[in-house]
Each structure stands twice: as structure tokens, then as C-alpha cells.
Design an enzyme around this catalytic site. Structure first.
Site, short mmCIF file in Angstrom:
data_model
loop_
_atom_site.label_atom_id
_atom_site.label_comp_id
_atom_site.label_asym_id
_atom_site.label_seq_id
_atom_site.Cartn_x
_atom_site.Cartn_y
_atom_site.Cartn_z
N CYS A 92 36.64 45.72 42.47
CA CYS A 92 36.62 45.24 41.08
C CYS A 92 36.04 43.83 40.97
CB CYS A 92 38.01 45.30 40.47
SG CYS A 92 39.29 44.40 41.39
N HIS B 236 43.69 42.81 39.54
CA HIS B 236 42.43 43.39 39.07
C HIS B 236 41.53 42.27 38.51
CE1 HIS B 236 39.83 46.64 37.89
NE2 HIS B 236 39.84 46.30 36.62
N ASP C 59 36.58 46.76 31.43
CA ASP C 59 37.18 47.16 32.69
C ASP C 59 36.15 47.83 33.59
OD1 ASP C 59 38.84 48.17 34.74
OD2 ASP C 59 40.51 48.39 33.35
#
Length: 502
Positions: free
Chosen positions: A56, A162, A180
Site C-alpha cells: 500500500c 495502511h 484507497d
């Protein structure tokens, strides 16, 4: 029996509002009208899904770097220069990131290494009001972007740590749009900024540090036109330690009387494989249909490299370095390797690496063999001659021609195939590479010299204030790289987020 696996997750709402929902669309339209969606268009143009469950941070960073149009300066696949997760490996090995993810501090380090301007804040060194100000500022323009490091569980989502970019802000509802990068899991969504702050104001158990956010923007200059530091070879740790820690102590302990003695002290113990640490940047291309002409972009990049090289060779420090290395009695002549300084040999290695990169294959460049190199001078329409080294690269049964464009500061006396002529001094070599390395050392490196007149003289030689603008920017970039690698060597990137000021 095959495992069914997982197909996405249901986005917990509240607190999140899905971007594609009716409410999400309404928030989007209102934010557009208020001028706080300007960064969205750039980011959405380069929106990507992380290619590994723990990528991520890398996906967020490569997405933002591409949105800012920062040139990585090296090929991705085919002829294209483009940021991809696989290229972001200078601060943490990809295998480690794949297994454990990446920390906030090391992602900041990666952004610096990639040539971006970075301002990073942990929540214990910032406030929610400051965070809101930065989100609003970046959402109102397309020249900076915010990456947030947060704990998903605070948003009632599955998982823990994250990273994702913030793609806009709704002032009326005080909500941020999270783009995201784990699109296989959750779609883009709006979240209350207060809750996002709470999710960032959380300790990362792997580092013991709080999470936070970073502002990434374009630097005022392109990084590293001709020289760069590399941590690809395992020897970089020892070389960085020698330059940053050992050299100041050596100069303090020795009774040096002149510049030549100062340089001898520095060079005498310099690891012989320093060439694996500081490199000059070559441009390699696949020759198409026998055409050797240079495009305007290639000419412009080559001209910049040549100007940096010329400026290095016109410094007073270069003259001292060249004198020391050319002296028959010098103890430092071992720093010059005839094989490594020979242009055809350099080209053979570089063309093999270039062929491997341009093929888009991950195989070792050692599988590519450069059977022949030929040094040529191209001159058209009265322009300055350009040195091109052509190589025939063989990989198995395939054969292709590669060209290496060589920056040169002097007119070549002649061109030939093979390695019979001496090209040293025409292209970047040990003299100027070592000069650039010395200029990039922190100013305090020389403070241990006891003789006041000598200290003043060396400070004058290495001062960036006395350098032309182009060379000054090159040296400051190398100095920032050296400071970053020093942080990595000491494993301090998660403790000290500040930019490595030169």
C-alpha cells in the site's frame, strides 16, 4: 480442494461514505464547487491498485510521483520512464516490504530518494488543525498531494496499518476523500477528518512511533543530472560509514600540512569499490532501424550532463584531485582502474544492463553478453560532436544493437571500434567522480583540520557557495542522498523524519 478466497469487503458506513454512492457523489459535486477537488484529477489519472497485499505504501507513493510528473530518470519497461512499485527499493528491499510492509519513516525516505520534496509529520508533532490546513491546501491545487498513514480498525475496517493518498476535501462536512489503493478490498470513500486523524494518531507497533501524514510535491529542480549515489551494492554501508564517520576522525588525528595531504588522508583508506557507491548516469537506448540521430530531448539531457561535467572539471578542487591521482608517487593511484575507466568496457556493461531493462525482463544482466563495442562521433548540421558507444548485445539466440550516449567535456581526438584509444578525461571518470563526492560531504567533515590557514583553504575549495548554480544543485542533491543513506545505515529513518538538509 481450491480455496474460494475473498472478493472485496463491505465498506463500513458510517463512518465512511462510498464515493460512488448518491451521498458520495453529492459530496464530490459540492467539493468541486468549493474548489477543494483540484488534486483529484491528477491523482485519479494515475490511480493504481497495489500489486501486493503489503504494497500500500509503494502504490500510494508511485501514484503520487506519477501524478506530480516527477521523472524517475530510469526506464520502467520498454523505452518508458515511469514510477512503479518495483522501482521503489532504495530504502527497504522489496522482499521485506512484500512480507512485512513498510514503515512511515522508510516511505518518507523513499519519497526523498525518488526526487520529491517531502514534508512529513507524525501526529505527536502536529495537530488536527494543521492537518486540516494541509489537506485543504493540497486539495485546492494539483501541485502537492497528501499520503495518510492510518490504522484501518479505527474506521471499522478490517486490517491495521495502511497508506493511501487523500484525493479531496469537503469543507462543509469536514470530510476527506481516501483514494484507497487496496481497490480489491475497499472502494474510494469519504471519511470525517476527525476520525481519520484519530486513525493516524495511533502507534505503529513495529516501530513504536505514531503514524502520520506526508505532503509530497515537485522539487524546484530535477535531481541528479550526472551523478547519483547507489545502495544497490552491499558495500554501500561501509562506504557511507567511512565518508560520514571515519573521514572527520582521520582528519582530526592527522597533522596535515597542505591540500594534497588532506586528499591523501581521505583517499588512502577509501574502499576500492567506491565506484559501486557513486556513479555517473548514462543514457542507453535501443537503436531502431539503424537510425543514430538524437532527438531534441536526448540532446537537451546530454547537454545538461556535459555542462555539469565541465563545471566539475573547472573547480579548484578538481585540479588538486587530478594532480594527486596522476602523480607517479601517489599512494592513491589504485583508485583508478584501467578497466573501469576504459569507455568501451564501461559501455559493454551498461549496454547489457540497458538491454535487460528495455526488454522488461527481471533476469540478471549477466545473461546478456556485449560482443562488440564501437565508439563513434556523431555530428550533424554544424552541431557539437556527440560521442555514442554502440554495442552488439546477445541474449541466447537474440541479438540487438544498443547505444550509450556519453557526456563529454573535451573534443574527442578520434573514434574507433574496440578499446584501443584512451578516452579518459573525455567522459566522466575517477577524477571528476571523486571531486563530486568530496564536494558532497557535509561542511563539518573538514572542521578537525588543525592548521587554520589550511582549513580556510579547504573550506573555500569545497564551499557550495562558490559553485555555479547547476553544479551547486547537483552537489546538494548528492549531499541529501548521503544524509538519507546515513539515516538508513543507522536505522534512524523512523525516528527522524526531517529532510536531509545539505
Amino acid at each position: 480442494m481450491a480455496m474460494a478466497g475473498l472478493y472485496r469487503r463491505i465498506l463500513p458506513s458510517p463512518p465512511a461514505v462510498e464515493f460512488a454512492s448518491l451521498q458520495g457523489k453529492q459530496l464530490f459535486l459540492e467539493a468541486i464547487q468549493n474548489g477543494t477537488m483540484e488534486n483529484f484529477y491528477r491523482l485519479i489519472s494515475y490511480f493504481q491498485t497495489q500489486s501486493e497485499p503489503a504494497y500500500c505504501g509503494l502504490a500510494s507513493l508511485s501514484m503520487v510521483l506519477n501524478a506530480l510528473a516527477i521523472d524517475p530518470g530510469r526506464k520502467w519497461k520498454g523505452p518508458w520512464r515511469w514510477f512503479d512499485e518495483s522501482m521503489l527499493d532504495c530504502c527497504e528491499p522489496l522482499e521485506t516490504v512484500k512480507a512485512r510492509g513498510i514503515s512511515f519513516g522508510k516511505l518518507v525516505c523513499l519519497a526523498h530518494c525518488a526526487g520529491a520534496k517531502v514534508e512529513a509529520f507524525r501526529t505527536n508533532h502536529s495537530t488536527i488543525d494543521e492537518f486540516r490546513k494541509f489537506v485543504k491546501r493540497c486539495s485546492s491545487s494539483d501541485d502537492c498531494h497528501v499520503i495518510s498513514s492510518y490504522d484501518r480498525s479505527v474506521l471499522k475496517q478490517t486490517g491495521t496499518g495502511h497508506f493511501s493518498p487523500i484525493g479531496g476535501y469537503h469543507a462543509g462536512n469536514d470530510m476527506a476523500l481516501i483514494l484507497d489503493v487496496a481497490r480489491f478490498k475497499y472502494p474510494p470513500h469519504w471519511v470525517p477528518l476527525k476520525i481519520l486523524w484519530d486513525a493516524m494518531n495511533n502507534v505503529d507497533l513495529s516501530t513504536g512511533q505514531r503514524r502520520g501524514f506526508m505532503l509530497i510535491s515537485r522539487p524546484h529542480r530535477e535531481p541528479g543530472q550526472l551523478y547519483t549515489l547507489s545502495c544497490k551494492h552491499e558495500s554501500w554501508v561501509g562506504i557511507a560509514k567511512y565518508l560520514m564517520d571515519d573521514v572527520p576522525l582521520l582528519l582530526k588525528s592527522e597533522e596535515v600540512k597542505d591540500i594534497q595531504e588532506v586528499l591523501s588522508v581521505v583517499f588512502m583508506s577509501l574502499p576500492s569499490n567506491f565506484g559501486q557507491f557513486i556513479k555517473w548516469v548514462a543514457e542507453v537506448r535501443r537503436r531502431e532501424d539503424g537510425d543514430q540521430s538524437l532527438s531534441p530531448e536526448e540532446k537537451a539531457r546530454l547537454a545538461l550532463k556535459e555542462e555539469v561535467l565541465r563545471q566539475v572539471q573547472e573547480t579548484g578542487l578538481f585540479k588538486h584531485v587530478a594532480e594527486l591521482l596522476s602523480s607517479a608517487n601517489s599512494c592513491c593511484r589504485n583508485l583508478i582502474s584501467g578497466h573501469e575507466e576504459n569507455l568501451p568496457n564501461i559501455a559493454a556493461s551498461v549496454c547489457c544492463q540497458g538491454a535487460q531493462i528495455l526488454s522488461g525482463k527481471s533476469a540478471s544482466s549477466e545473461m546478456y553478453c556485449c560482443q562488440e563495442t564501437c565508439v563513434k562521433c556523431l555530428k550533424a548540421n554544424g552541431e557539437k560532436p556527440v560521442t555514442v558507444v554502440s554495442g552488439t548485445v546477445v541474449n541466447g539466440e537474440t541479438e540487438e544493437w544498443m547505444d550509450m550516449l556519453v557526456p563529454s567535456s573535451r573534443k574527442n581526438s578520434g573514434c574507433s571500434c574496440g578499446g584501443s584509444i584512451n578516452h579518459i578525461g573525455m567522459h566522466p571518470a575517477s577524477n571528476d567522480v571523486l571531486t563530486a563526492l568530496l564536494l558532497s560531504l557535509p561542511p563539518e567533515t573538514w572542521s578537525g583540520i588543525k592548521e587554520e590557514k589550511l582549513l580556510k583553504e579547504i573550506n573555500n575549495l569545497v564551499s557550495t557557495n562558490n559553485l555555479p548554480t547547476l553544479l551547486q544543485e547537483e552537489v546538494l542533491h548528492l549531499r541529501c542522498q548521503l544524509q538519507l543513506l546515513k539515516k538508513c545505515q543507522e536505522d534512524r529513518v523512523d525516528e527522524d523524519l526531517g529532510a536531509p538538509f545539505p
